[in-house]
Design a protein around this motif. Structure first.
Motif, PDB file in Angstrom:
ATOM      1  N   MET A  60       0.750  -1.166  -0.080  1.00 12.85           N
ATOM      2  CA  MET A  60      -0.104   0.209  -0.100  1.00 12.85           C
ATOM      3  C   MET A  60       0.935   1.366  -0.043  1.00 12.85           C
ATOM      4  N   PRO A  61       0.282   2.452  -0.441  1.00 12.60           N
ATOM      5  CA  PRO A  61       1.149   3.706  -0.271  1.00 12.60           C
ATOM      6  C   PRO A  61       1.613   3.961   1.250  1.00 12.60           C
ATOM      7  N   THR A  62       2.484   4.487   1.484  1.00 16.52           N
ATOM      8  CA  THR A  62       3.049   4.900   2.711  1.00 16.52           C
ATOM      9  C   THR A  62       2.045   5.651   3.727  1.00 16.52           C
ATOM     10  N   GLN A  63       1.971   5.149   4.813  1.00 15.91           N
ATOM     11  CA  GLN A  63       0.919   6.275   5.744  1.00 15.91           C
ATOM     12  C   GLN A  63       1.161   5.562   7.054  1.00 15.91           C
ATOM     13  N   ALA A  64       1.550   6.539   7.863  1.00 15.67           N
ATOM     14  CA  ALA A  64       1.506   6.368   9.448  1.00 15.67           C
ATOM     15  C   ALA A  64       0.015   6.520   9.879  1.00 15.67           C
ATOM     16  N   ILE A  65      -0.616   5.439  10.446  1.00 16.34           N
ATOM     17  CA  ILE A  65      -1.895   5.561  10.794  1.00 16.34           C
ATOM     18  C   ILE A  65      -2.072   5.536  12.318  1.00 16.34           C
ATOM     19  N   GLY A  66      -2.748   6.667  13.012  1.00 14.92           N
ATOM     20  CA  GLY A  66      -2.935   6.613  14.307  1.00 14.92           C
ATOM     21  C   GLY A  66      -2.007   7.314  15.129  1.00 14.92           C
ATOM     22  N   GLY A 132       3.643  -2.437  11.408  1.00 13.88           N
ATOM     23  CA  GLY A 132       3.270  -1.581  12.351  1.00 13.88           C
ATOM     24  C   GLY A 132       2.471  -2.379  13.918  1.00 13.88           C
ATOM     25  N   GLY A 133       1.442  -1.539  14.357  1.00 11.76           N
ATOM     26  CA  GLY A 133       0.709  -2.202  15.261  1.00 11.76           C
ATOM     27  C   GLY A 133       0.979  -2.478  16.636  1.00 11.76           C
ATOM     28  N   PRO A 134       0.409  -3.148  17.636  1.00  9.51           N
ATOM     29  CA  PRO A 134       0.999  -3.421  18.854  1.00  9.51           C
ATOM     30  C   PRO A 134       1.775  -4.788  18.584  1.00  9.51           C
ATOM     31  N   ALA A 135       2.868  -4.919  19.701  1.00  7.59           N
ATOM     32  CA  ALA A 135       3.728  -6.000  19.509  1.00  7.59           C
ATOM     33  C   ALA A 135       3.421  -6.831  20.548  1.00  7.59           C
ATOM     34  N   PRO A 300      -7.202   2.354  14.840  1.00  6.58           N
ATOM     35  CA  PRO A 300      -7.973   3.208  13.758  1.00  6.58           C
ATOM     36  C   PRO A 300      -8.488   2.267  12.530  1.00  6.58           C
ATOM     37  N   ALA A 301      -9.882   2.571  11.897  1.00  7.48           N
ATOM     38  CA  ALA A 301     -10.361   1.806  11.158  1.00  7.48           C
ATOM     39  C   ALA A 301      -9.570   1.305   9.922  1.00  7.48           C
ATOM     40  N   ASP A 302      -8.861   2.021   9.555  1.00  7.10           N
ATOM     41  CA  ASP A 302      -7.921   2.023   8.246  1.00  7.10           C
ATOM     42  C   ASP A 302      -6.836   0.801   8.645  1.00  7.10           C
TER      43      ASP A 302
END
Length: 314
Positions: A60-66, A132-135, A300-302
């Motif tokens: 996907m295109p790069t995005q930092a989300i949240g 990303g996301g929680p580890a 976040p929903a994304d």
């Protein structure tokens, strides 16, 4: 005593134990894949179980989300495991992925550490997971590719073996009494590396042990404006933690407010961190009740789309 004050010793003991232990945890030269989940669509399932099983970034295109502690990352980039002036540690964790802006910053910092401090280079610790996301363990932050840990141990002058990368321990920089740095290992070179990191415009905060902040306040010369970005935080005896601002165009990124331009070097700024109750927190009378893990619905929903996206080609 108010309930909030009663919670402080508990919080201190948890944070100190977790931060100190995790920074020294060893890896493995033969990591095993996680077993498949029996019901990955269970709404009560911890989000960390889902993100830990993604071994490649989302195409996907790069995005930092949240936010730093509640988000995910699309289009992550891998930090090369070896460079002229850096090496990545603990490869078995697969946490050497980040936002392209973070990867570029780490490469610049590595070159500056070599030029300004005379280090062979830097040792890069955790950045983030492929999406990303929680580890599963360790950090609460490092979720959107804009956090990175740099060891305070200079890179050796040789390429480390896989065994060395998994088993070598970083050097403790803080004195046994926790009141100052250990002058046998904390050098003027450390001041220069931290200065170089803080002078990067995209860096918003750098977390270090309070004793290291104290030493920087004492030893920094010339322009000291960069000290405002150096923040005391629990742990960080062996490494420092870089946090970047949300990059331009990251519309879904939730950053932090900018801190004041004050150096943070007044005695009143540091007094809290050198209280006996903070330096040597007493264990709580009762074991803390575990908090329920964060679920995918709480992110976040994304982040659902990030998890479902196909793997990026490597």
């Amino acid at each position: 005593m108010t309930p909030r004050l009663l919670l402080i010793p508990l919080l201190l003991s948890i944070l100190v134990a977790t931060s100190s232990a995790w920074s020294q945890d060893k890896g493995t030269i033969d990591p095993k894949p996680l077993p498949p989940l029996a019901n990955p669509n269970d709404p009560k399932l911890a989000a960390k179980e889902l993100f830990a099983r993604k071994v490649l970034p989302a195409a996907m295109p790069t995005q930092a989300i949240g936010s730093y502690a509640k988000g995910c990352l699309a289009g992550a980039v891998k930090m090369p495991l070896n460079g002229d002036t850096w090496q990545v540690m603990r490869l078995s964790r697969n946490r050497y992925w980040g936002h392209p802006a973070m990867i570029a910053l780490l490469k610049r910092l590595a070159a500056k550490a070599h030029k300004d401090a005379g280090w062979p280079g830097i040792l890069v610790g955790d950045i983030g997971q492929p999406r990303g996301g929680p580890a599963l363990s360790g950090h609460a932050s490092h979720q959107i590719g804009l956090d990175a840990d740099i060891w305070l141990t200079p890179m050796p002058d040789h390429t480390l073996s896989r065994e060395e990368r998994e088993e070598t321990s970083a050097v403790m920089m803080v004195r046994d009494d926790r009141l100052d740095v250990d002058p046998r290992v904390f050098t003027p070179g450390h001041v220069l590396v931290l200065r170089d990191a803080a002078q990067e415009p995209a860096v918003q905060r750098i977390f270090v042990n309070a004793a290291i902040k104290k030493a920087l306040c004492r030893e920094a010369k010339g322009d000291r404006s960069w000290l405002s970005k150096i923040r005391p935080w629990w742990g960080h005896d062996y490494h420092f933690h870089i946090r970047m601002r949300c990059p331009p165009g990251s519309r879904e990124c939730k950053g932090q407010p900018s801190q004041s331009g004050d150096e943070g070097c007044k005695p009143s700024d540091l007094a809290f961190w050198f209280k006996e109750s903070v330096l040597h927190p007493k264990p709580p009378p009762k074991p803390p009740k575990p908090r329920p893990p964060m679920t995918l619905a709480q992110l976040p929903a994304d982040c659902k789309a990030v998890l479902k996206a196909p793997d990026a080609k490597q």
